[in-house]
Design a protein around this motif. Structure first.
Motif, PDB file in Angstrom:
ATOM      1  N   GLY A 158      56.886   2.302  55.193  1.00 32.60           N
ATOM      2  CA  GLY A 158      56.229   2.498  53.893  1.00 32.60           C
ATOM      3  C   GLY A 158      57.218   2.933  52.824  1.00 32.60           C
ATOM      4  N   ALA A 159      56.934   2.542  51.585  1.00 36.48           N
ATOM      5  CA  ALA A 159      57.845   2.875  50.489  1.00 36.48           C
ATOM      6  C   ALA A 159      57.810   4.370  50.186  1.00 36.48           C
ATOM      7  CB  ALA A 159      57.480   2.080  49.245  1.00 36.48           C
ATOM      8  N   HIS A 160      56.624   4.902  50.017  1.00 36.51           N
ATOM      9  CA  HIS A 160      56.493   6.299  49.593  1.00 36.51           C
ATOM     10  C   HIS A 160      55.786   7.124  50.664  1.00 36.51           C
ATOM     11  CE1 HIS A 160      56.690   3.783  45.909  1.00 36.51           C
ATOM     12  NE2 HIS A 160      57.647   4.655  45.648  1.00 36.51           N
ATOM     13  N   ASP A 164      52.375   5.840  51.909  1.00 38.44           N
ATOM     14  CA  ASP A 164      52.132   4.403  52.082  1.00 38.44           C
ATOM     15  C   ASP A 164      51.837   4.010  53.523  1.00 38.44           C
ATOM     16  OD1 ASP A 164      52.185   3.592  49.453  1.00 38.44           O
ATOM     17  OD2 ASP A 164      54.368   3.483  49.413  1.00 38.44           O
ATOM     18  N   THR A 180      54.777  -3.554  57.343  1.00 34.79           N
ATOM     19  CA  THR A 180      55.290  -3.104  56.052  1.00 34.79           C
ATOM     20  C   THR A 180      54.483  -3.743  54.925  1.00 34.79           C
ATOM     21  OG1 THR A 180      57.307  -2.741  54.765  1.00 34.79           O
ATOM     22  CG2 THR A 180      57.078  -4.890  55.828  1.00 34.79           C
ATOM     23  N   HIS A 181      54.970  -3.514  53.707  1.00 31.76           N
ATOM     24  CA  HIS A 181      54.293  -4.060  52.524  1.00 31.76           C
ATOM     25  C   HIS A 181      54.453  -5.578  52.486  1.00 31.76           C
ATOM     26  CE1 HIS A 181      53.876   0.019  50.945  1.00 31.76           C
ATOM     27  NE2 HIS A 181      55.140   0.229  51.278  1.00 31.76           N
ATOM     28  N   GLY A 198      55.460  -7.773  46.744  1.00 29.56           N
ATOM     29  CA  GLY A 198      54.312  -6.861  46.781  1.00 29.56           C
ATOM     30  C   GLY A 198      53.901  -6.320  45.433  1.00 29.56           C
ATOM     31  N   LYS A 235      54.149  -3.563  43.978  1.00 31.67           N
ATOM     32  CA  LYS A 235      55.063  -2.708  43.218  1.00 31.67           C
ATOM     33  C   LYS A 235      56.490  -3.133  43.528  1.00 31.67           C
ATOM     34  CE  LYS A 235      52.170   1.432  43.254  1.00 31.67           C
ATOM     35  NZ  LYS A 235      51.990   2.753  43.864  1.00 31.67           N
ATOM     36  N   ASP A 258      59.237  -1.542  44.344  1.00 30.43           N
ATOM     37  CA  ASP A 258      59.902  -1.067  45.556  1.00 30.43           C
ATOM     38  C   ASP A 258      59.136  -1.435  46.830  1.00 30.43           C
ATOM     39  OD1 ASP A 258      57.971   0.638  44.669  1.00 30.43           O
ATOM     40  OD2 ASP A 258      59.301   2.342  44.385  1.00 30.43           O
ATOM     41  N   HIS A 259      57.853  -1.779  46.682  1.00 31.13           N
ATOM     42  CA  HIS A 259      57.112  -2.235  47.864  1.00 31.13           C
ATOM     43  C   HIS A 259      57.599  -3.625  48.282  1.00 31.13           C
ATOM     44  CE1 HIS A 259      53.404   0.613  47.401  1.00 31.13           C
ATOM     45  NE2 HIS A 259      54.561   1.226  47.171  1.00 31.13           N
TER      46      HIS A 259
END
Lengths: 318, 296
Positions: free
Chosen positions: B40-42, B45, B187-188, B192, B194, B196-197
């Protein structure tokens, strides 16, 4: 001739009064008993240059130690601001730092630094020689999660804000764990973590409860004595109102000085927490250029302030 | 003249030299470990894109790896906490403004919350510290490219989009795959929702394919149904239609307990926050698209 001289004196008198009035207006409600004596430092990584200075301490001889946070080092200056020495670099070996934060000097001149992102406290001689350290990431006694401010009492007992464990830990001067106190509800609340710490003349512990915009006073064993201050921001904010108070220190005569960072001023309180006076640091409200963060009082009552964004040290004389 | 002994040794050496090693490798190809890694990015997530699936597989005996790959400098607004305006007298003393904390504190707060969330699942947290494109300096937002960003140099690696072009940074993710050899990676979406996603998904895609090339036992790469997968082309060709459907009804309490740990982002409101944020959570079935299947 006498009349002309009298008129000249009268004009000078009126001019001085206008100046005083202007100064009072500019500085809002803060009734200053301090003037900036000098300032030093600029952005950079050379000797005497600073990158986002954090906390500051003064020893009994008047030497000044500054946490040069983004250079991951400590710098030492004489009382006139002349560079003396520096030590440390980014890393996790003994004597290295990973975003150091707080600093304190004991009665023998030894220097203690909270090495925030290494979750430890390191001890150095006054010449910057590494002596020992304590702490690692964790919740056990003596372990730390991001130590913020540190302070020493008159017996050289070290108090450390163990930020994400929501507690204060006490160590002896050899960094041996002594005791701990505090909880989320007592010393801040959840994410509202106190940032700086000072020891009052009577041994009580003073915490700047930054996000709650107040100062909290505890006994050395953690019993709440009082809280003072409330939120107030901008030119209308009065004495005793704070907007994110950060650095805090106690002078030899027991006065408490607080860095009120979003009011860009220093506030002075007596030992009972009653507001006495205050003064603007930068003179302007500009949170992109100025950010008073750390504060320390010298043996002669001189107050030193770190301006985190202007990368400098400001000196205020009584 | 070679002695009999030396001749034998030479023969063995020649045989070893011409031995078809790929056959040896094929015979000894190791299966991925019983491990699920959510990338996950954050800090929240993992919970949002696959919290139920993560909880379910861990319950099935899989090792869970909870990865947060950015440094989380882009936002930690304490006014979102329930303590801001609803609590008793320990809360902010009547302050009316928005008070984001600084970049260093933001990293600390969100990492601590992620550790707590990872603990809810009984998983291992991993933090990769790829930089975000902006950070908070006090109350000021400082985007990349500004003098403030350059001077402050927020701690961390390259920003994710730059990292996708650097073998050194791809290797950070590759090393994670080598370490855990997961059967399932989630994952994203590529492209995606966003910056960074999407870039993080591509970073994982590159690391995953490199792991396959290096015969690292990795299993399947699943992506969230977002971004390019929702575009018309992907929908018409069927590429954007989810092929993995995980029933997670019994694991929603775990998912929302984990979400509740991210107080600085959602105020500790978990499911209510996700619903209120107009991100409709897949309450019972979590769906993904298989981008790579290395198990066949």
């Amino acid at each position: 001739m006498k009349n002309i001289s009298w008129m000249k004196n009268q004009s000078l008198f009126i001019f001085l009064n206008v100046l005083v009035l202007l100064f009072t207006c500019i500085s809002g409600n803060a009734q200053s008993d301090r003037v900036m004596f000098k300032q030093w430092g600029e952005f950079g990584d050379g000797p005497g240059q600073l990158k986002f200075p954090a906390m500051i301490a003064v020893d009994n001889s008047g030497h000044i130690y500054v946490v040069d946070q983004h250079n991951h080092r400590i710098q030492k200056f004489d009382s006139q601001g002349n560079f003396l020495l520096m030590w440390g670099k980014n890393g996790d070996e003994p004597g290295e730092f990973n975003y150091p934060y707080g600093i304190a000097v004991d009665s023998r001149g030894n220097v203690y630094v909270s090495d925030m992102n290494n979750h430890r406290i390191q001890k150095f001689s006054s010449g910057g020689e590494y002596l020992k350290s304590t702490g690692s990431y964790g919740t056990e006694d003596g372990q730390l999660k991001y130590p913020y401010g540190i302070a020493l009492d008159e017996k050289d007992v070290l108090y450390a804000i163990d930020a994400f464990n929501y507690r204060i830990q006490k160590f002896d001067s050899e960094l041996k764990f002594l005791s701990e106190w505090g909880s989320e509800e007592e010393i801040g609340f959840r994410l509202y973590i106190p940032h700086e710490i000072a020891i009052a003349a009577d041994g009580n512990v003073i915490l700047s409860d930054r996000q709650n915009h107040r100062i909290s006073v505890f006994t050395s064993d953690g019993a709440l004595v009082k809280r003072f201050g409330k939120y107030g921001e901008g030119k209308e904010a009065g004495g005793g109102q704070f907007s994110e108070p950060h650095g805090v220190c106690v002078s030899k005569n027991g006065d408490i000085f607080v860095c009120d960072r979003y009011n860009f001023c220093i506030q002075k309180f007596n030992s009972s927490g009653e507001y006495q006076s205050g003064w603007k640091t930068s003179g302007v409200f500009d949170d992109s250029k100025h950010f008073p963060l750390g504060i320390a009082a010298g043996p002669d009552g001189t107050v030193y302030v770190t301006d985190n964004y202007a990368h400098c040290i400001q000196v205020y004389k009584p | 003249m070679l002695s009999k002994k030396n001749l034998s040794l030479l023969t063995i050496l020649i045989l070893l030299l011409f031995f078809p090693h790929h056959l040896l490798q094929a015979q000894s190809k190791v299966k991925p470990r019983k491990c699920i890694l959510v990338f996950g990015a954050h800090a929240d997530d993992v919970d949002e894109i696959a919290g139920g699936t993560f909880a379910k597989y861990i319950d099935l005996g899989y090792e869970g790896i909870y990865v947060c790959y950015t440094n989380n400098t882009a936002g930690c607004n304490l006014e979102r906490t329930p303590y801001y305006d609803k609590g008793p007298d320990f809360t902010v003393s009547g302050a009316t403004g928005i008070f984001p904390v600084g970049a260093l504190e933001s990293i600390q707060i969100r990492e601590e919350e992620a550790r707590q969330a990872a603990a809810v699942y009984g998983s291992i947290p991993e933090f990769l510290y790829f930089r975000e494109t902006w950070f908070w300096q006090g109350r000021k937002q400082c985007p990349i490219g500004t003098d403030e960003f350059h001077r402050f140099q927020p701690p961390g690696r390259q920003i994710v989009s730059v990292a996708t072009r650097s073998s050194k940074d791809i290797n950070v993710v590759y090393d994670l795959l080598v370490k855990y050899q997961p059967e399932i990676v989630i994952t994203h979406a590529l492209g995606g929702e966003k910056h960074d996603h999407g870039n993080g998904a591509y970073l994982m895609y590159q690391a995953f394919t490199k792991a396959m090339e290096q015969d690292i036992p990795v299993g399947k790469l699943w992506m969230d149904v977002h971004g390019w997968f929702l575009q018309k082309d992907a929908q018409e060709t069927g590429r954007g239609i989810p092929d993995v459907h995980i029933e997670v009804k019994d694991y929603l309490p775990v998912k929302y307990e984990a979400l509740n740990k991210h107080v600085s982002q959602n105020g500790g409101f978990g499911r209510d926050y996700v619903m209120g944020n107009k991100t409709q959570p897949k309450e019972v079935i979590e769906e993904f698209i298989t981008v790579i299947d290395n198990t066949k």
